[in-house]
Design a protein around this motif. Structure first.
Motif, PDB file in Angstrom:
ATOM      1  N   TRP A 254      37.158  31.155  38.126  1.00  0.00           N
ATOM      2  CA  TRP A 254      38.129  32.229  37.873  1.00  0.00           C
ATOM      3  C   TRP A 254      38.925  32.540  39.134  1.00  0.00           C
ATOM      4  N   PRO A 255      40.241  32.626  38.991  1.00  0.00           N
ATOM      5  CA  PRO A 255      41.052  33.015  40.154  1.00  0.00           C
ATOM      6  C   PRO A 255      41.091  34.535  40.286  1.00  0.00           C
ATOM      7  N   ILE A 256      40.899  35.030  41.498  1.00  0.00           N
ATOM      8  CA  ILE A 256      41.099  36.462  41.758  1.00  0.00           C
ATOM      9  C   ILE A 256      41.802  36.636  43.100  1.00  0.00           C
ATOM     10  N   LYS A 257      42.424  37.783  43.233  1.00  0.00           N
ATOM     11  CA  LYS A 257      43.049  38.139  44.515  1.00  0.00           C
ATOM     12  C   LYS A 257      41.948  38.390  45.525  1.00  0.00           C
ATOM     13  N   LYS A 258      42.162  37.944  46.753  1.00  0.00           N
ATOM     14  CA  LYS A 258      41.247  38.271  47.845  1.00  0.00           C
ATOM     15  C   LYS A 258      41.064  39.771  47.893  1.00  0.00           C
ATOM     16  N   GLY A 259      39.831  40.242  48.083  1.00  0.00           N
ATOM     17  CA  GLY A 259      39.609  41.686  48.217  1.00  0.00           C
ATOM     18  C   GLY A 259      39.310  42.393  46.904  1.00  0.00           C
ATOM     19  N   THR A 260      39.063  41.659  45.817  1.00  0.00           N
ATOM     20  CA  THR A 260      38.788  42.276  44.516  1.00  0.00           C
ATOM     21  C   THR A 260      37.325  42.750  44.433  1.00  0.00           C
TER      22      THR A 260
END
Ligand SMILES: Nc1nc2c(ncn2[C@@H]2O[C@H](COP(=O)(O)OP(=O)(O)O)[C@@H](O)[C@H]2O)c(=O)[nH]1
Ligand SMILES: [Mg+2]
Length: 347
Positions: A279-285
């Motif tokens: 899964w792709p997520i924004k850094k810092g999630t």
């Protein structure tokens, strides 16, 4: 989600060739409901060896990679900001994407015309840069008129925003794109106005065989590809490529560069052994929000998460072994997900 990469460049530089090469592999869209369905948009799997290694340990029924979207945007020409070519329509497409992949033509081929007569990478990059800068200046001018009015009426916030915009205008007037500077206090305004030159950029130099020796000059946001060859190769499997003595494709490298430019990192889910998925997520999630991408319940009814780094899981040989060794951590809602985490959500 910030998944969209726009392919831009002058006409006849190889944008659609790149798009075709990237999107030839069919992707089952039903797995990715957050993706756009649009003829110019293609969904591209993100290569990740970690996913395959985790799957070897978990032995799931299904393995699902993460994806990003590429948009094939029609060619930009000089004075697009004044409406030349597809002009403003082009620039509004660029506004929609989260990162830009600019194709720069190095190959020369008299059968393929060049809008400026002949390819000249430095000049061609400058043309595109100028168009993006001019468009941002126009956006900023328009917004400044509004802010100045509000500021005259005593709105202190508007006054502050106007000052920030004036600083950005100065940067652009110096010929510097906004992605070249520290963003800091400008972040909100850049987002609100969708400023083009603040978007991360990757440069793809489309070179043929004779030009590939300049490869040495590669940098983190630059890659040299032979797009014609990449496109032809994208039809073949590994065995066929080997038989024909063709090189390895460099598209996986480009896809990974774009993923990074989008500010994305990856976590993995195993769905109790049923499906292993990246899964792709924004850094810092935070971990509940990461869960929310899989299912809204994972965010709303979040209790805790079981987390292990992918490498530790593989070294353990199985989820149960990892648990017995005490390697699976329990994390609460304030945990920030790290690249390479394997996560089981508990609700
Ligand atoms: N010789 C050569 N031709 C190429 C290369 N890449 C693309 N082309 C050709 O250039 C033409 C324009 O390519 P296209 O991808 O449609 O350009 P776009 O206008 O930027 O989308 C097509 O005829 C391609 O086959 C290359 O690396 N070498
Ligand atoms: Mg095209």
């Amino acid at each position: 989600m910030n998944l969209k990469v726009g392919i831009i460049g002058l006409p006849n530089v190889g944008k659609s060739t790149l798009f075709k090469a990237l999107t030839r592999q069919k992707v089952d869209i039903s797995n990715y409901p957050f993706c756009t369905i649009d003829p110019n948009t293609g969904i591209v799997k993100v290569p990740d060896n970690r996913l395959l290694k985790i799957a070897e340990v978990i032995k799931p029924e299904k393995v699902t990679p993460s994806v990003i979207e590429f948009v094939d945007i029609a060619g930009l020409v000089k004075n697009a900001h004044k409406g030349e070519g597809l002009g403003n329509q082009f620039l509004s497409y660029v506004r929609e994407v989260n990162a830009i992949c600019e194709v720069v033509r190095i190959f020369s081929d008299e059968k393929v015309s060049h809008v400026e007569g002949n390819p000249d990478p430095k000049r061609d990059i400058e043309i595109i840069k100028t168009e993006l800068i001019m468009k941002d200046l126009e956006t900023i001018e328009n917004h400044l008129i509004k802010l100045k009015k509000q500021s005259r009426a005593g709105d202190k916030n508007a006054e502050k925003s106007a000052q920030i915009l004036e600083k950005m205008r100065e940067t652009l007037n110096d010929g510097t794109m906004l992605n070249d500077i520290e963003i800091g206090e400008s972040k909100e305004l850049i987002k609100e106005l969708g400023l083009l030159t603040a978007k991360p950029m990757i440069y793809v130099f489309n070179a043929d065989k004779s030009a590939l020796n300049i490869e040495k000059k590669s940098s983190p946001n630059t890659i040299y590809l032979n797009l014609q060859l990449e496109c032809e190769m994208s039809d073949l499997n590994d065995e066929e490529k080997e038989e024909l003595g063709l090189p390895h494709s460099k598209l996986p490298e480009l896809i990974k560069m774009c993923y990074k430019a989008l500010g994305l990192i990856t976590f993995f889910s195993i769905a109790k052994g049923k499906e292993t998925r990246a899964w792709p997520i924004k850094k810092g999630t935070f971990v509940p929000q990461a869960g929310g991408i899989i299912h809204s319940d994972f965010e709303e009814k979040f209790i805790k998460a079981e987390v292990i780094n992918w490498e530790k899981l593989i070294q353990s040989g199985s989820w149960n072994n990892a648990r017995e060794k005490g390697l699976i951590r329990i994390e609460g809602k304030n945990y920030i997900v790290q690249d390479g985490d394997v996560i089981e959500f508990k609700i």
